[in-house]
Write a protein that holds these residues in place. Structure first.
Motif, PDB file in Angstrom:
ATOM      1  N   MET A 247       3.776  18.111   2.782  1.00  0.00           N
ATOM      2  CA  MET A 247       4.717  16.989   2.738  1.00  0.00           C
ATOM      3  C   MET A 247       4.740  16.243   4.075  1.00  0.00           C
ATOM      4  SD  MET A 247       8.816  17.131   2.277  1.00  0.00           S
ATOM      5  CE  MET A 247       8.775  18.514   1.184  1.00  0.00           C
TER       6      MET A 247
ATOM      7  N   ALA B  75       3.905  12.355   4.705  1.00  0.00           N
ATOM      8  CA  ALA B  75       4.912  11.450   5.294  1.00  0.00           C
ATOM      9  C   ALA B  75       4.365  10.775   6.541  1.00  0.00           C
ATOM     10  CB  ALA B  75       6.180  12.236   5.617  1.00  0.00           C
TER      11      ALA B  75
ATOM     12  N   LEU C 155       1.808   8.154   5.581  1.00  0.00           N
ATOM     13  CA  LEU C 155       2.442   6.934   5.054  1.00  0.00           C
ATOM     14  C   LEU C 155       3.083   6.121   6.173  1.00  0.00           C
ATOM     15  CD1 LEU C 155       4.082   8.413   1.827  1.00  0.00           C
ATOM     16  CD2 LEU C 155       2.324   6.644   1.892  1.00  0.00           C
TER      17      LEU C 155
ATOM     18  N   GLY D  94       1.944   2.377   7.122  1.00  0.00           N
ATOM     19  CA  GLY D  94       2.922   1.284   7.045  1.00  0.00           C
ATOM     20  C   GLY D  94       3.218   0.643   8.386  1.00  0.00           C
TER      21      GLY D  94
ATOM     22  N   ARG E 135      -0.196  -1.252   9.928  1.00  0.00           N
ATOM     23  CA  ARG E 135      -1.008  -2.265   9.249  1.00  0.00           C
ATOM     24  C   ARG E 135      -0.629  -3.669   9.746  1.00  0.00           C
ATOM     25  NH1 ARG E 135       0.728  -1.345   3.217  1.00  0.00           N
ATOM     26  NH2 ARG E 135       2.959  -1.530   3.372  1.00  0.00           N
TER      27      ARG E 135
ATOM     28  N   VAL F 231       9.943  11.216   0.863  1.00  0.00           N
ATOM     29  CA  VAL F 231       8.517  10.860   0.886  1.00  0.00           C
ATOM     30  C   VAL F 231       8.207   9.872  -0.250  1.00  0.00           C
ATOM     31  CG1 VAL F 231       6.173  11.756   0.646  1.00  0.00           C
ATOM     32  CG2 VAL F 231       7.854  13.034   1.981  1.00  0.00           C
TER      33      VAL F 231
ATOM     34  N   LEU G  89       9.431   6.531   0.706  1.00  0.00           N
ATOM     35  CA  LEU G  89       8.523   5.965   1.711  1.00  0.00           C
ATOM     36  C   LEU G  89       7.243   5.451   1.046  1.00  0.00           C
ATOM     37  CD1 LEU G  89       7.809   5.567   4.714  1.00  0.00           C
ATOM     38  CD2 LEU G  89       7.014   7.929   4.761  1.00  0.00           C
ATOM     39  N   ALA G  90       6.719   6.241   0.106  1.00  0.00           N
ATOM     40  CA  ALA G  90       5.472   5.841  -0.572  1.00  0.00           C
ATOM     41  C   ALA G  90       5.679   4.534  -1.338  1.00  0.00           C
ATOM     42  CB  ALA G  90       5.033   6.956  -1.525  1.00  0.00           C
TER      43      ALA G  90
ATOM     44  N   ALA H  78       7.855   2.229  -0.669  1.00  0.00           N
ATOM     45  CA  ALA H  78       7.992   1.149   0.321  1.00  0.00           C
ATOM     46  C   ALA H  78       6.632   0.703   0.838  1.00  0.00           C
ATOM     47  CB  ALA H  78       8.882   1.620   1.469  1.00  0.00           C
ATOM     48  N   VAL H  79       5.771   1.680   1.153  1.00  0.00           N
ATOM     49  CA  VAL H  79       4.434   1.340   1.676  1.00  0.00           C
ATOM     50  C   VAL H  79       3.630   0.614   0.601  1.00  0.00           C
ATOM     51  CG1 VAL H  79       2.254   2.312   2.508  1.00  0.00           C
ATOM     52  CG2 VAL H  79       4.418   3.162   3.409  1.00  0.00           C
TER      53      VAL H  79
END
Lengths: 163, 654
Positions: A14, A18, A21, A25, A28, B437, B440-441, B443-444
Motif C-alpha cells: 500500500m 501511495a 501515486l 501526481g 507531472r 489510496v 488518491l488514485a 484524484a490522480v
C-alpha cells in the motif's frame, strides 16, 4: 478478513502504491498557468490600497481595478516573474499592499511565533508524557490481586460498554 | 411609541438581570432557599423585556418610525419585508440588540431546563453568571449602543436608505447572523456552569455532563452560521470565494477553533477525569474570544489604533473582556489544588493521546489566526507603520495544520482508550488506509496535481474510511440506532468536515478563471464550456435598477450575472450567476463598475470554473445532521465508573 491479509507486507504494498501515486501526481507537468489564473494568483497577494482587508482579487474598487490592470499588462508582457511584478507594485504603492508579511525585521515575528508555539506545544507534550510515565513507573507492576479487583469490577458492569 | 416601548423593554431586562444577579448571589451566600427558588423568575422577566425591545424595533422598522436614529440609518419604505427583519442586525446597535435577545433566550432556557434544581448551588451560580453577562449587554444596549436613541428631525416625506445593499441581496442574510450569534452566545451556558463549578468547588465532571448538549448545540450553530456566511459570500460578493480571512471572519473562526478543541478534550475529562484546567481554560477562551472578536470587529481597531476612541462601546467590550479573563483565571488559580488531575495518560498512542494532539493543533491554529488578525495592530503600535496580513499568510500556515488534523481524524477513531498496540493499529487502519489510496488514485486519474492537494485527498479518504469503519461497525451491531450518540454522530460530523476539507483543497487548487469578451450572438469556448452572449435585460423597481447579461451556457440554459444599482444609496452591487454541478460550478460575473448598456454589442464576462464547491454545502449539511445525532442519547449509556478499556499489561505500551 484474516489478520494475515492485513499483515505488514500488505501495508508495504500500500505504501509503495501511495508513494507512486503521489510522485506521479505531484511531479507531472500540467503546463504553465493560463494568464487568467496567473493574474488571479498575483492579485490574491496584493491588498486593495483603499479598502479594509480585501485583496485586489476580491475588491471591485477602482483602485483595485487599476492594480489588476497593471498586473494584467505585466502578465501579458510575459517578461517579469510573479515576484518581480509584486516588487514593482510594492514600489509603486508601498510595502503595505503586500498581503504576505516579509520574513525579516519585526514582521518576522508573524512567522517565528507560530513556530515557537508549535515547539512549546510539542515540548509541553513531551514533558507531560515523561512525567506520566515516571508516575506510572513509580506505581510498580500491578499484582494478581489488582487484576482480580479490576476484573471483579468489570464483571459487575458487564453488559454496558463504551460508545 | 416604539422607542418608549423598546427602551422600557431594555430597562426591564437590565434591571431584572442586575437585580437577579445580586439577589441570587445574596440568597446563595445566605443559604436562603426560599429566595433561591425565585432565581429563575428574573430569567422570565429578562426574556419578556428583551422580546418587548425586539418587537418594538421590528415594529419601528416596519412602520418606518423615523423618530429613531437607527431607523433613519437602516430603514426604508422600499426594503422588502424579509430584509426589513434583517435590517435589525445590519448595524451595530441592532446587532447588540440581537445579542441581547439571544442571550435572554439562552438564560430563559437554562432557567427552564434546570427548574427542578433551583436550590442547587451550581445551577444558581450559573444563573448568576448568566445574569451578570446579561446585565453587561443590556447595559450596552440601553446606554451607549441604544437602538432606540432619538434621531434628528427629518423633513416630511423622508425615506431612509435601508440596510447596506449587500445585506438585502440574498436570503442567507436572514439566517447567517442569527445562527452565528446563537453559536457565539450559546457558549455562555457552559462558561456559566464552568464558573459556577469553580465557585462552588464542584469541579468534578458533573458540570460537564450538565452542559455537554449546550456546548454541542452552540458549536453546531456556530458551525452552520460560519458555513452560511461562506455560502453568502460565494453567492453575493462576486469574487467566487467562500473565505477571505478578513478580521470579521477570523473573529467567528476563533471561538469555533477553541470550541472544537473543547468538545474533543472534554471527552478525556468525562472518561478519565483529566485535563480539568485545560478544559476550563478552553471554555474561558471560547467565551472571551467571542467578546474580543466583537471588540476587534466593531471598534475598527484592526485598521487603525486611533480608532480606539472612535466607537462608544469599545471601552465597554475591552473592559468586559478583561474582567472575564481576570476573574476566570483567578478562579482557576484559586481552585488549583482541586483541579489537579487524579490520573494520567498512559500512552501517546491512545484515544486520549490523540485528543491531546488534536488540542495542541487546534490551540496552535487559534493562535495563528489571532496573531495574523491582530498583527497589523501590533506593527502600528510598536513600529508606527501600517501593514496588512491577508489570505496568503493564513493559507500558507493553515494548509499543514489542516493536513495534520485530517491525519488525526483518520487515526483517532480507531485508537482504544488508554493504550494501543501496533497490531491493533495495523488491523484497524488497514481498510481506512486503502480508502485513502483509492481516493488518491481517483484524484490522480482525473488529473489532479500538486503535493498538498493530493495529500489532502489521500488523508481525506483515509479519515473518511476510519469514520465509515466505525459507522459500519456500529450499525451492524445496532442498526440505524448505531448512528446515534456522541461517538457515532461525531463520526458523521467528521465525514462532513472531510467533505469540506477535500472540497476546499480542490476548489482552492484547481479553480480556473478568465475574462471573456463576447460579442452579441457570438459563442466563445473556454475550459470545456461554451458561452453565448444572448443580450442584456433590465428590471426596474422602486428600490433598484438591475442590469443582467444573459449568457447561454453550454447551449443548455441562460444564466444572468447582474449589476444592481440601489437607488437610495446610489451603490452598485454585482451579483454572480452560478451553475452548480456535482463536480464543478461555473461562476459568471460582470463588472459592477461598468455594466453593459441594453444595446451593448459585447459583454465582458468574468468566468470561474470551480471544482467541488457543492460538496462544501453538502459537507455542512452532514455536519449539522451529525451534530444533532451526537447530541441524542445513545442506546448504550455508560456510567462514569465503568472501566474504559482493557487492562494494560506490562510491555503493551506503543
Amino acid at each position: 478478513m484474516s489478520h494475515r491479509f492485513k499483515a505488514w507486507p500488505s501495508w508495504a504494498a500500500m505504501f509503495v502504491v501511495a508513494v507512486a501515486l503521489l510522485a506521479i501526481g505531484s511531479t507531472r507537468d500540467s503546463g504553465p498557468l493560463n494568464p487568467g489564473d496567473r493574474i488571479d494568483a498575483i492579485s490574491r497577494r496584493v491588498a486593495c490600497p483603499v479598502c479594509d482587508g480585501e485583496s485586489v482579487f476580491e475588491s471591485r474598487n477602482p483602485a483595485s481595478e487599476a492594480i489588476r490592470a497593471e498586473i494584467r499588462a505585466s502578465v501579458y508582457d510575459g517578461v517579469a516573474t510573479d515576484d518581480e511584478i509584486l516588487s514593482a507594485i510594492a514600489n509603486s504603492y508601498g510595502g503595505k499592499v503586500l498581503l504576505v508579511p516579509s520574513s525579516s525585521g519585526f514582521d518576522a515575528l508573524i512567522w517565528a511565533l507560530p513556530a515557537a508555539g508549535l515547539m512549546i506545544g510539542l515540548v509541553g507534550l513531551w514533558f507531560a508524557f515523561k512525567r506520566w510515565r515516571a508516575e506510572a513507573a513509580a506505581l510498580g507492576v500491578p499484582t494478581e490481586g489488582d487484576y482480580d479487583l479490576v476484573e471483579q469490577a468489570r464483571e459487575q458492569h458487564r453488559g454496558t460498554s463504551d460508545d | 411609541m416604539s422607542a418608549a416601548l423598546g427602551n422600557a423593554g431594555l430597562l426591564i431586562a437590565l434591571v431584572a438581570a442586575s437585580v437577579g444577579a445580586l439577589a441570587t448571589s445574596v440568597a446563595i451566600i445566605g443559604e436562603n432557599r426560599r429566595a433561591l427558588r425565585q432565581a429563575p423568575i428574573y430569567a422570565a422577566i429578562i426574556v419578556a423585556g428583551s422580546v418587548l425591545a425586539v418587537v418594538a424595533m421590528q415594529w419601528a422598522l416596519f412602520s418606518r418610525d423615523y423618530s429613531i436614529d437607527f431607523v433613519q440609518r437602516v430603514g426604508s419604505s422600499t426594503t422588502p419585508a424579509l430584509y426589513n427583519v434583517a435590517a435589525m442586525w445590519s448595524a451595530l446597535e441592532g446587532s447588540i440588540l440581537l445579542w441581547v435577545i439571544v442571550l435572554a433566550l439562552f438564560t430563559g432556557g437554562v432557567a427552564l431546563r434546570f427548574a427542578r434544581r433551583r436550590d442547587d448551588e451550581l445551577v444558581a451560580w450559573a444563573l448568576v453568571v448568566m445574569y451578570v453577562v446579561m446585565t453587561f449587554f443590556a447595559l450596552v444596549s440601553f446606554g451607549p449602543a441604544s437602538p432606540f436613541a432619538p434621531g434628528a428631525t427629518v423633513p416630511v416625506g423622508f425615506d431612509g436608505p435601508g440596510p447596506n445593499p449587500l445585506l438585502q441581496n440574498h436570503i442567507l442574510v436572514l439566517f447567517h447572523p442569527p445562527l452565528l450569534y446563537l453559536g457565539y452566545i450559546g457558549f455562555t451556558v457552559p462558561f456559566a456552569f464552568a464558573i459556577a463549578a469553580l465557585i462552588t468547588g464542584r469541579v468534578g465532571e458533573g458540570w460537564l455532563l450538565e452542559t455537554r448538549r449546550w456546548a454541542l448545540l452552540s458549536w453546531g450553530l456556530l458551525t452552520i452560521g460560519i458555513l452560511l456566511g461562506g455560502w453568502w459570500s460565494y453567492e453575493v460578493l462576486g469574487w467566487s470565494g467562500v473565505w477571505a480571512w478578513d478580521p470579521v471572519e477570523n473573529a467567528s473562526l476563533l471561538p469555533w477553533l477553541t470550541g472544537t478543541a473543547y468538545i474533543h478534550s472534554v471527552l478525556v475529562q468525562q472518561r478519565r477525569g483529566m485535563l480539568r484546567v485545560w478544559n476550563l481554560s478552553l471554555l474561558v477562551a471560547t467565551f472571551a474570544l467571542t467578546i474580543l472578536g466583537t471588540f476587534l470587529t466593531r471598534s475598527g481597531v484592526i485598521n487603525s489604533v486611533h480608532a480606539f476612541a472612535a466607537g462608544e462601546i469599545d471601552g465597554y467590550l475591552l473592559g468586559f473582556f478583561g474582567v472575564v479573563v481576570v476573574v476566570s483565571l483567578g478562579l482557576i488559580g484559586w481552585r488549583g489544588d482541586a483541579l489537579r488531575a487524579p490520573g494520567r495518560i498512559d500512552s501517546p498512542v491512545s484515544r486520549e493521546g490523540a485528543f491531546l494532539a488534536n488540542n495542541v493543533v487546534f490551540a496552535l491554529f487559534a493562535f495563528i489566526v489571532l496573531l495574523g488578525t491582530v498583527f497589523p495592530l501590533l506593527v502600528e503600535v510598536f513600529q508606527d507603520r501600517q501593514t496588512v496580513v491577508g489570505a496568503p499568510y493564513f493559507d500558507r500556515l493553515s494548509m499543514p495544520i489542516g493536513l495534520i488534523l485530517l491525519f488525526l481524524m483518520a487515526v483517532a477513531p480507531v485508537l482504544p482508550w488508554r493504550t494501543s498496540s501496533a497490531g491493533t493499529l495495523r488491523d484497524r487502519l488497514f481498510w481506512p488506509a486503502w480508502c485513502g489510496v483509492a481516493s488518491l488514485a481517483v484524484a490522480v486519474m482525473v488529473g489532479a496535481d500538486g503535493l498538498a492537494p493530493l495529500l489532502a485527498f489521500f488523508l481525506g479518504g483515509f479519515a473518511g474510511g476510519a469514520a465509515g469503519r466505525q459507522l459500519v461497525l456500529a450499525t451492524r451491531r445496532q442498526g440505524l440506532r448505531g448512528l446515534v450518540g456522541r461517538a457515532n454522530g461525531g463520526m458523521l460530523v467528521h465525514i462532513g468536515v472531510i467533505l469540506i476539507a477535500v472540497a476546499l483543497a480542490a476548489s482552492n487548487s484547481y479553480t480556473h478563471s478568465a475574462t471573456l469578451t463576447i460579442g452579441r450572438g457570438e459563442t466563445v469556448e473556454w475550459s470545456g464550456h461554451s458561452f453565448e452572449f444572448v443580450g442584456v435585460s433590465t428590471e426596474v423597481t422602486a428600490r433598484a435598477d438591475v442590469v443582467m447579461a444573459d449568457v447561454l451556457l453550454d447551449d443548455t440554459k441562460v444564466y444572468a450575472p447582474a449589476v444592481t444599482t440601489y437607488l437610495q444609496q446610489g451603490m452598485t452591487v454585482p451579483t454572480p450567476s452560478v451553475r452548480t454541478g456535482w463536480t464543478s460550478d461555473v461562476y459568471l460575473t460582470i463588472d459592477g463598475n461598468d455594466p453593459p448598456a441594453t444595446d451593448a454589442d459585447e459583454v465582458v464576462l468574468r468566468v470561474f470554473v470551480k471544482p467541488m464547491v457543492l460538496w462544501l454545502w453538502i459537507g455542512g449539511a452532514v455536519m449539522a445532521i451529525g451534530t444533532v445525532l451526537s447530541a441524542l442519547p445513545s442506546r448504550r449509556s455508560r456510567r462514569p465508573t465503568d472501566p474504559t478499556s482493557a487492562l494494560i499489561t506490562s510491555g503493551q505500551h506503543v
